[in-house]
Motif scaffolding. Structure first.
Motif, PDB file in Angstrom:
ATOM      1  N   ARG A 588       0.817  -1.223   0.000  1.00 16.91           N
ATOM      2  CA  ARG A 588       0.000   0.000   0.000  1.00 16.91           C
ATOM      3  C   ARG A 588       0.844   1.263   0.000  1.00 16.91           C
ATOM      4  NH1 ARG A 588      -2.558  -3.203   3.539  1.00 16.91           N
ATOM      5  NH2 ARG A 588      -1.635  -2.104   5.289  1.00 16.91           N
ATOM      6  N   GLU A 589       2.128   1.106  -0.040  1.00 16.02           N
ATOM      7  CA  GLU A 589       2.962   2.298  -0.095  1.00 16.02           C
ATOM      8  C   GLU A 589       3.447   2.496  -1.540  1.00 16.02           C
ATOM      9  OE1 GLU A 589       6.408   1.671   2.436  1.00 16.02           O
ATOM     10  OE2 GLU A 589       7.465   0.658   0.827  1.00 16.02           O
ATOM     11  N   VAL A 590       3.790   3.744  -1.850  1.00 17.17           N
ATOM     12  CA  VAL A 590       4.303   3.997  -3.201  1.00 17.17           C
ATOM     13  C   VAL A 590       5.749   3.502  -3.306  1.00 17.17           C
ATOM     14  CG1 VAL A 590       2.806   5.931  -3.761  1.00 17.17           C
ATOM     15  CG2 VAL A 590       4.934   6.342  -2.500  1.00 17.17           C
ATOM     16  N   PRO A 591       6.159   3.023  -4.443  1.00 13.52           N
ATOM     17  CA  PRO A 591       5.378   2.841  -5.658  1.00 13.52           C
ATOM     18  C   PRO A 591       4.361   1.712  -5.488  1.00 13.52           C
ATOM     19  CG  PRO A 591       7.528   1.822  -5.932  1.00 13.52           C
ATOM     20  CD  PRO A 591       7.546   2.500  -4.599  1.00 13.52           C
ATOM     21  N   LEU A 592       3.163   1.978  -5.931  1.00 14.58           N
ATOM     22  CA  LEU A 592       2.096   0.981  -5.770  1.00 14.58           C
ATOM     23  C   LEU A 592       2.263  -0.158  -6.771  1.00 14.58           C
ATOM     24  CD1 LEU A 592      -0.779   3.481  -5.246  1.00 14.58           C
ATOM     25  CD2 LEU A 592       0.138   1.896  -3.548  1.00 14.58           C
ATOM     26  N   PRO A 593       1.601  -1.275  -6.471  1.00 13.13           N
ATOM     27  CA  PRO A 593       1.695  -2.390  -7.428  1.00 13.13           C
ATOM     28  C   PRO A 593       1.217  -1.952  -8.803  1.00 13.13           C
ATOM     29  CG  PRO A 593       0.522  -3.058  -5.432  1.00 13.13           C
ATOM     30  CD  PRO A 593       0.732  -1.586  -5.324  1.00 13.13           C
ATOM     31  N   LYS A 594       1.968  -2.327  -9.795  1.00 10.97           N
ATOM     32  CA  LYS A 594       1.567  -1.980 -11.167  1.00 10.97           C
ATOM     33  C   LYS A 594       0.316  -2.784 -11.534  1.00 10.97           C
ATOM     34  CE  LYS A 594       4.683  -0.639 -14.357  1.00 10.97           C
ATOM     35  NZ  LYS A 594       5.817  -0.751 -15.289  1.00 10.97           N
TER      36      LYS A 594
END
Ligand SMILES: Nc1ncnc2c1ncn2[C@@H]1O[C@H](COP(=O)(O)OP(=O)(O)OP(=O)(O)O)[C@@H](O)[C@H]1O
Length: 606
Positions: A588-594
């Motif tokens: 849930r943190e950036v970078p988020l799952p593509k």
């Protein structure tokens, strides 16, 4: 640049939306598919507590999210799936069940494809686990420098006594189990067979080929493929008498003889009535001649995989030819148990992250050949990583990890352990989908956890407890493999490429620290723990996956490291469960799952 991520649940609405898009997107796919084919089976899912343990490590913040999520899932549970072929009906271990009044009333976790309900009470026996303080995980203490790993004498000898340790290369497993004729006779496959020579699984040239599979003896009524779960070995045997039986001393097992390997697990199936047994898995199967083989994709231990075209539908599929044990000098020959399990489990599973087996076909040059027809995916992650010029980005790794974890969540909540997770068993297509394949080592586990063979999981991905000889294990062995896979996805090289079992342990301990009773209670009583391992008191994992890189290498945030370290926890009791991993803040943190739609595509391998 520091890799510390931002928790979108607190500080980024946009990021959270994107995350929800991914999650909802993937869930939508699941639901769309299920409502489209209308064939998903409703399976009772054990709750967290049922699943494996109650170790007090769930984060309270996540608990409410999980609760909501589960509620939604239960409301939206897809309709029952029609059986593709035959259901797995995992038998109840009569010795441990609580005196069921009748077979029908027996409550068991071994009822994957049926709608039987498993009571929590039954399940609790297996899943109650100790609570450990989180800070003991892997005994993470920063170290100045590692101690040098210099055994004073050959450690192989100290660790494994007189028995030399064979080098196991990747993909090589020490055991191969096959079903032999006498075994089948006493199994649920037996009833309805005219004679031992017409056993379904045995191969004998004296028998006309057409009758090898004895189709005529099979009736739709006895169409259930039934594989028993944990059978106590019967020392009087089922006729073959060649299986080794190990007597375990002490504890609750002291009164019983248990199978020492999986090959024995079928040996002591209880006799069956004709209404229970038999197999019609191949009844009405199409011929492989209906497929045009295009090219050989790969040859694994248990089968050759071809890319092929279904002449009828023109669809491209993968055909996995089951390798029979041909050597009739061997006492066991015929249809490998691993393949039987694979077919059985895969035909019963239905999840977007698990490869779909469409059907089983027979024939070809040799009338007795059997093929699994699977959906075809262009790549496997091992081959892909070898050919990729640039490693996966963090958001791509997250996308792949989420799909892997979702598939494993499906399996673990349905009491299946995969036992051979590795990059070559993770398929990927050019639409960003990841699917788990190769269920040859998979099996169901139950309550209470029983001794199984420790010779599972390709060595590089095998957890320390199995290397140390533990025989009682369950889903946590898969979680270790997932940790190794996560590390490999990030760095594009295997984390622990051991050359032998001993070297494997040394490599693990060199990075994660040599375990002690403080870090891993019960460690010293494992069969192979008597050896004097070189002392490495510190966890060095962070050095391999730093938060900051000055040379542009892969970096891992605090949360990412927490997930990796939680998966690669030496003590299996403290290792993250699939649910904990799935709900980890790293996703849930950036970078988020593509999103899958934005995953890169790759040229097909030649
Ligand atoms: N459905 C599929 N689509 C495309 N390729 C596949 C498919 N299934 C398997 N393969 C390819 O074939 C390889 C071997 O398949 P699989 O692992 O099922 O066989 P195996 O004999 O059990 O192998 P192993 O020796 O690893 O246990 C995979 O690594 C993958 O590259």
């Amino acid at each position: 640049m520091a890799a510390g991520g931002i928790d979108v649940s607190r500080s980024s609405d946009a990021a959270k939306k994107e995350y929800n898009f991914y999650r909802n997107g993937s869930r939508d796919v699941y639901l769309r598919q299920s409502s489209r084919d209308g064939e998903r089976r409703q399976i009772k899912r054990p709750n967290d507590h049922d699943l494996r343990r109650n170790d007090g490590r769930h984060r309270s913040r996540l608990a409410s999210e999980k609760g909501e999520q589960r509620e939604k899932e239960e409301v939206q549970r897809p309709p029952e799936k029609k059986r593709k072929f035959s259901p797995i009906k995992w038998d109840v271990d009569q010795k441990v069940s609580k005196a069921p009044a009748s077979r029908e009333k027996t409550k068991s976790p071994f009822t994957l494809p049926t709608t039987n309900v498993v009571s929590n009470q039954d399940v609790d026996v297996a899943v109650t686990r100790k609570t450990y303080p989180k800070d003991q995980v892997n005994g993470v203490v920063r170290s100045p420098e590692p101690d040098h790993l210099t055994p004073e004498q050959p450690l192989e000898a100290r660790l494994f006594g007189e028995h030399p340790v064979d080098d196991l290369e990747e993909g090589q497993l020490e055991e191969e189990q096959v079903i032999d004729a006498p075994l089948i006779k006493t199994s649920r496959w037996g009833p309805g067979l005219a004679s031992p020579k017409e056993e379904l699984i045995s191969r004998d040239d004296n028998v006309p080929k057409a009758s090898r599979w004895n189709r005529s003896s099979l009736t739709p009524e006895c169409g259930e493929l039934v594989v028993s779960q944990e059978q106590h070995c019967n020392s009087s045997g089922s006729g073959s008498g060649h299986h080794s039986v190990e007597k375990l001393s002490g504890g609750e097992n002291s009164d019983h003889e248990y199978c020492s390997s999986d090959s024995n697990e079928l040996e002591n199936e209880e006799p069956v009535s004709s209404s229970q047994g038999g197999m019609n898995m191949l009844l009405g199967s199409r011929s492989v001649n209906g497929f045009q083989k295009l090219n050989k994709i790969n040859e694994g231990t248990y089968g050759v995989v071809y890319r092929a075209r279904d002449e009828k539908t023109k669809e491209i599929v993968a055909l996995k030819k089951i390798k029979m044990k041909e050597d009739k000098m061997e006492e066991e020959y015929g249809f490998p148990l691993t393949s039987l399990r694979e077919i059985n489990i895969l035909l019963s599973c239905n999840h977007p992250s698990i490869v779909n087996v469409k059907e089983v076909v027979v024939g070809g040059k040799n009338d007795g050949d059997v093929y699994m027809v699977m959906e075809h995916l262009e790549h496997d992650l091992k081959g892909l990583m070898e050919r990729m010029k640039q490693p996966f980005s963090t958001s791509e790794v997250k996308c792949l990890m989420l799909q892997l974890l979702e598939g494993m969540h499906y399996l673990h909540t349905n009491w299946i352990i995969h036992r051979d997770l590795k990059p070559s068993n993770l398929l990927m297509d050019n639409t960003g989908k990841l699917k788990i394949c190769d269920f040859g080592m998979a099996r169901q586990y139950g309550s209470p956890i029983k001794p199984y063979t420790q010779m599972v999981i390709t060595q590089w991905y095998r957890p320390p407890e199995l290397l140390l000889g533990a025989k009682q294990y369950s889903t946590e062995v898969d979680m270790w493999s997932i940790g190794c896979i996560m590390a490999e996805l990030l760095s594009h090289k295997p984390l622990f490429p051991g050359k032998s079992e001993l070297d494997q342990l040394q490599k693990i301990f060199a990075v994660l620290g040599t375990p002690s009773e403080a870090v891993w209670p019960g460690f010293s009583s494992l069969p192979n723990a008597k050896a004097k391992f070189p002392t490495q008191p510190y966890n060095q994992l962070r050095k391999k996956f730093p938060a900051i890189s000055f040379v542009g290498g892969q970096i891992l945030s605090e949360r990412g490291f927490d997930l990796l370290n939680g998966l690669l926890t030496l003590d299996p009791e403290k290792r993250l469960t699939v649910e904990e991993a799935l709900n980890h803040g790293w996703f849930r943190e950036v970078p988020l799952p593509k999103s899958q739609d934005f995953m890169p595509t790759f040229p097909p391998k030649r």
